[in-house]
Design a protein around this motif. Structure first.
Motif, PDB file in Angstrom:
ATOM      1  N   VAL A  46      41.584  41.332  40.857  1.00  0.00           N
ATOM      2  CA  VAL A  46      40.196  41.805  40.807  1.00  0.00           C
ATOM      3  C   VAL A  46      39.821  42.257  39.396  1.00  0.00           C
ATOM      4  CG1 VAL A  46      38.580  43.575  41.622  1.00  0.00           C
ATOM      5  CG2 VAL A  46      40.120  42.432  43.251  1.00  0.00           C
ATOM      6  N   ASN A  47      40.720  42.970  38.717  1.00  0.00           N
ATOM      7  CA  ASN A  47      40.377  43.582  37.431  1.00  0.00           C
ATOM      8  C   ASN A  47      40.851  42.801  36.209  1.00  0.00           C
ATOM      9  OD1 ASN A  47      39.117  45.849  38.631  1.00  0.00           O
ATOM     10  ND2 ASN A  47      41.117  46.779  38.997  1.00  0.00           N
ATOM     11  N   LYS A  48      41.964  42.088  36.333  1.00  0.00           N
ATOM     12  CA  LYS A  48      42.545  41.436  35.171  1.00  0.00           C
ATOM     13  C   LYS A  48      42.336  39.929  35.142  1.00  0.00           C
ATOM     14  CE  LYS A  48      46.139  44.996  34.764  1.00  0.00           C
ATOM     15  NZ  LYS A  48      47.600  45.263  34.729  1.00  0.00           N
TER      16      LYS A  48
ATOM     17  N   LEU B 112      50.413  45.517  48.592  1.00  0.00           N
ATOM     18  CA  LEU B 112      49.442  44.603  47.995  1.00  0.00           C
ATOM     19  C   LEU B 112      48.691  45.195  46.809  1.00  0.00           C
ATOM     20  CD1 LEU B 112      47.845  43.031  51.220  1.00  0.00           C
ATOM     21  CD2 LEU B 112      49.567  42.015  49.726  1.00  0.00           C
ATOM     22  N   LYS B 113      48.912  46.453  46.517  1.00  0.00           N
ATOM     23  CA  LYS B 113      48.107  47.156  45.521  1.00  0.00           C
ATOM     24  C   LYS B 113      48.116  46.464  44.163  1.00  0.00           C
ATOM     25  CE  LYS B 113      47.473  51.669  43.288  1.00  0.00           C
ATOM     26  NZ  LYS B 113      47.918  53.081  43.239  1.00  0.00           N
ATOM     27  N   ASN B 114      49.273  46.125  43.655  1.00  0.00           N
ATOM     28  CA  ASN B 114      49.348  45.519  42.324  1.00  0.00           C
ATOM     29  C   ASN B 114      48.623  44.182  42.270  1.00  0.00           C
ATOM     30  OD1 ASN B 114      50.811  47.647  41.272  1.00  0.00           O
ATOM     31  ND2 ASN B 114      52.796  46.702  41.684  1.00  0.00           N
ATOM     32  N   ASP B 115      48.780  43.377  43.326  1.00  0.00           N
ATOM     33  CA  ASP B 115      48.120  42.069  43.346  1.00  0.00           C
ATOM     34  C   ASP B 115      46.610  42.223  43.420  1.00  0.00           C
ATOM     35  OD1 ASP B 115      48.273  39.205  43.334  1.00  0.00           O
ATOM     36  OD2 ASP B 115      47.742  39.221  45.455  1.00  0.00           O
TER      37      ASP B 115
ATOM     38  N   TRP C   9      37.870  36.912  48.127  1.00  0.00           N
ATOM     39  CA  TRP C   9      37.042  36.050  47.277  1.00  0.00           C
ATOM     40  C   TRP C   9      37.829  35.584  46.060  1.00  0.00           C
ATOM     41  CZ3 TRP C   9      32.229  33.767  47.023  1.00  0.00           C
ATOM     42  CH2 TRP C   9      31.734  33.460  45.773  1.00  0.00           C
ATOM     43  N   GLN C  10      38.501  36.507  45.430  1.00  0.00           N
ATOM     44  CA  GLN C  10      39.266  36.171  44.235  1.00  0.00           C
ATOM     45  C   GLN C  10      40.492  35.304  44.562  1.00  0.00           C
ATOM     46  OE1 GLN C  10      37.311  36.452  41.671  1.00  0.00           O
ATOM     47  NE2 GLN C  10      38.641  37.733  40.390  1.00  0.00           N
TER      48      GLN C  10
ATOM     49  N   ARG D  71      34.090  45.330  41.197  1.00  0.00           N
ATOM     50  CA  ARG D  71      35.339  45.836  40.616  1.00  0.00           C
ATOM     51  C   ARG D  71      35.415  47.357  40.742  1.00  0.00           C
ATOM     52  NH1 ARG D  71      35.107  41.703  35.699  1.00  0.00           N
ATOM     53  NH2 ARG D  71      36.875  40.367  36.230  1.00  0.00           N
ATOM     54  N   GLN D  72      34.296  48.004  40.463  1.00  0.00           N
ATOM     55  CA  GLN D  72      34.274  49.464  40.532  1.00  0.00           C
ATOM     56  C   GLN D  72      34.507  49.948  41.962  1.00  0.00           C
ATOM     57  OE1 GLN D  72      34.072  51.582  37.807  1.00  0.00           O
ATOM     58  NE2 GLN D  72      34.680  53.069  39.386  1.00  0.00           N
TER      59      GLN D  72
END
Length: 606
Positions: A557-559, A549-552, A597-598, A574-575
């Motif tokens: 969250v960041n992009k 799940l890391k990439n998703d 949430w996202q 995000r941090q």
């Protein structure tokens, strides 16, 4: 089990088009795929999606109108004592074998408030009184079934799902309530009566909401279990009968019914009572490919001891991960309890053979099943001391090896208890959503008076019942109903709750947790099964977040635009996710809250 939608207009004329109403109603079609009907009057509309359980004929369809013509009703759930009520009130003109028929006749016979008070079941009900031109919303006493409503200048929208309210054209203004947003990131769910939006609410468990045509709203609590009670010893024969009767009432179904069976205490106990009444009952167990989490072997031992036909659903890790996106679609509100993933998977598989399942939810909350309760009792003495004394004293005792805890560092006894339920550090929450405190209603839930052990335990049970249990029930309802599966919870039968509430355990060690249920189960299966350690209904989330799940997670969250970042500082959230992947902390559950949430925003706000 079903889904419904209500429009109640303040201007005496419905302003939405029929097609718009049907589109919103269709959002809950998975809750009731068997039939869909709408009635429209000058100032209200009622829509209903039916999952047929009792009386599969058209007689069981809704909306329903009482015989007097006064009341129009849509009702989601089950009333388990409907036959007893029909007999007690001599309701002789019943046209179907459904509980809804009894409900509408009761309204004519004894009125709204008395009817709701008499119900034993899981329910969310919307009633329009055409004489007084008032709308009534009622929810069961444990909060098993969902009921949302929103107020606008046009009127009230009430529904089974959050998205049916916030997507309705009357609710284009979606102003966030920052206190409730902060609660979501901390606890992982929206606690009734609030939602993340300012003008949308949830009906509290056991509450009746009354709304007149002018838009005035009154709430009345019809049943709330007390925060304190007089201690009594457990009457095992009485408890045994209460649970047995509850299971028997909940075995009534005109469609296939089975049970969930884990390696714990609650679901095996429910399965045992079900087996005693229905010899051909079947059970479903989830097997996961992780030795630390898989409890199917213990569940198999239970099934063999009870002589129950068991279906073990063996799911490979890749298959579960592939289900995660589909699983998020089940939650039309932000929700961060990751045990929703296996709940979704077993519900999906169970639906292939059955439409109704019995579960053991509620046992931990009613019968003191959580180790955190024991921890509060063991550390309550620290909070008698002022923090200025506590903090240096605990440093000394930790250094000497007498203690090994950080709990007394917290400001207060109540903060200590809250901390056990939250999954993001207060510093992160305060930086992301500054100058914002939790809502008054949540503070009330977590106000526990430090004192005698028995009194604290009763307050803790009250807290668990009206707080954490609500998160559990959201999980089970949404994950099952997305698959058109009804889940019944016998341990949350009104009579069982009342029986449990009269007793308080004397917790001294983990073996005392849930002792009444263990005692009952040990009479039905070998005691060595009862004493084995339950592994918990979970998945290897930390491993998944670090790999599959890391990439998703990083992308969403960041992009992706962070939902709400125009009113709070999402950079701190995000941090926190970045710090997790940089090995600065291992709080995977807190990361999941942010990720969920996202995912909710992406899937449900478009």
């Amino acid at each position: 089990m079903c889904g419904f939608l209500t429009e109640f207009c303040f201007k005496d004329t419905i302003s939405t088009e029929a097609n718009c109403f049907k589109d919103i109603l269709a959002l809950s079609k998975h809750r009731g795929p068997d039939a869909s009907h709408v009635i429209s009057e000058s100032y209200f509309q009622l829509g209903f999606n039916r999952l047929a359980i009792l009386d599969l004929s058209e007689n069981g369809n809704q909306p329903k109108q009482s015989k007097s013509g006064r009341y129009h009703v849509v009702f989601n759930g089950e009333i388990y004592n409907f036959k007893a009520l029909a007999k007690h009130y001599s309701l002789s003109s019943i046209n179907s074998a459904s509980d809804t028929e009894v409900l509408i006749d009761l309204l004519d016979a004894i009125g709204i408030k008395q009817t709701i008070k008499n119900l034993n079941g899981m329910f969310a009900i919307s009633i329009v009184d055409t004489v007084t031109k008032q709308l009534y919303l009622a929810r069961d006493f444990a909060g098993i079934k969902p009921l949302f409503y929103g107020k606008s200048k046009h009127g009230i929208v009430a529904a089974s799902q959050f998205n049916q309210v916030f997507k309705h054209q009357w609710h284009s203004d979606q102003s966030l309530r920052l206190d409730v947003v902060k609660e979501y990131f901390a606890f992982g769910y929206m606690q009734a009566p609030n939602t993340i939006y300012k003008n949308i609410f949830q009906v509290n468990p056991g509450e009746l909401v009354e709304i007149n045509i002018s838009g005035d709203i009154k709430t009345k609590t019809l049943l709330k279990f007390p925060k304190t009670t007089e201690h009594k010893s457990i009457d095992y024969s009485r408890l045994d009968k209460a649970i047995s009767d509850a299971v028997n009432r909940q075995l009534v179904s005109d469609v296939p019914l089975a049970t969930f069976l884990s390696g714990g205490i609650d679901s095996p106990l429910v399965s045992a009572y079900a087996k005693a009444s229905r010899t051909n009952i079947e059970a479903f167990t989830l097997k996961v490919n992780d030795k630390g989490l898989n409890e199917s072997e213990l569940a198999k031992s239970y099934a063999e001891a009870l002589e129950i036909k068991q279906h073990i659903i063996s799911v490979e890790e890749n298959s579960i991960i592939d289900s995660i996106n589909a699983h998020f679609k089940a939650f039309s509100e932000p929700f961060g309890d990751y045990s929703s993933i296996p709940t979704y998977v077993i519900s999906k598989e169970s639906k292939k053979k059955h439409t109704v399942m019995l579960s053991g939810d509620g046992g931990d909350e009613l019968f003191f099943g959580y180790p955190r309760m024991l921890d509060v009792i063991n550390k309550k003495h620290w909070f008698i001391l002022p923090r200025i004394i506590r903090k240096p004293l605990i440093r000394i005792t930790n250094k000497l090896g007498i203690t090994n805890t950080w709990s007394p560092y917290l400001d207060s006894f109540n903060e200590f208890i809250i901390n056990k339920h939250t999954h993001l550090p207060s510093q992160v929450l305060d930086n992301a959503i500054p100058k914002t405190v939790f809502s008054d209603s949540l503070k009330i839930l977590y106000t526990i008076t430090n004192g005698k052990k028995a009194a604290i335990l009763q307050q803790l049970r009250w807290n668990e019942f009206y707080a954490h249990l609500q998160r559990v029930l959201i999980k089970v309802d949404r994950a099952s109903m997305i698959n058109s599966l009804e889940v019944r919870v016998p341990l949350l039968d009104k009579n069982v709750i009342e029986n449990a509430w009269q007793t308080t355990e004397n917790l001294k060690s983990k073996s005392d947790l849930k002792r009444p249920l263990k005692q009952l189960l040990s009479k039905k299966v070998p005691e060595n099964l009862v004493t084995k350690q339950k592994k918990g209904f979970a998945v290897p989330l930390h491993k998944w977040l670090q790999n599959d799940l890391k990439n998703d997670v990083l992308d969403i969250v960041n992009k992706t635009k962070f939902y709400g970042d125009d009113v709070f500082n999402a950079q701190y959230l995000r941090q926190y996710v970045k710090d997790y992947y940089n090995a600065k902390h291992n709080n995977f559950w807190g990361v999941w809250h942010i990720y969920a949430w996202q995912k909710w925003a992406k899937l449900h706000l478009n």
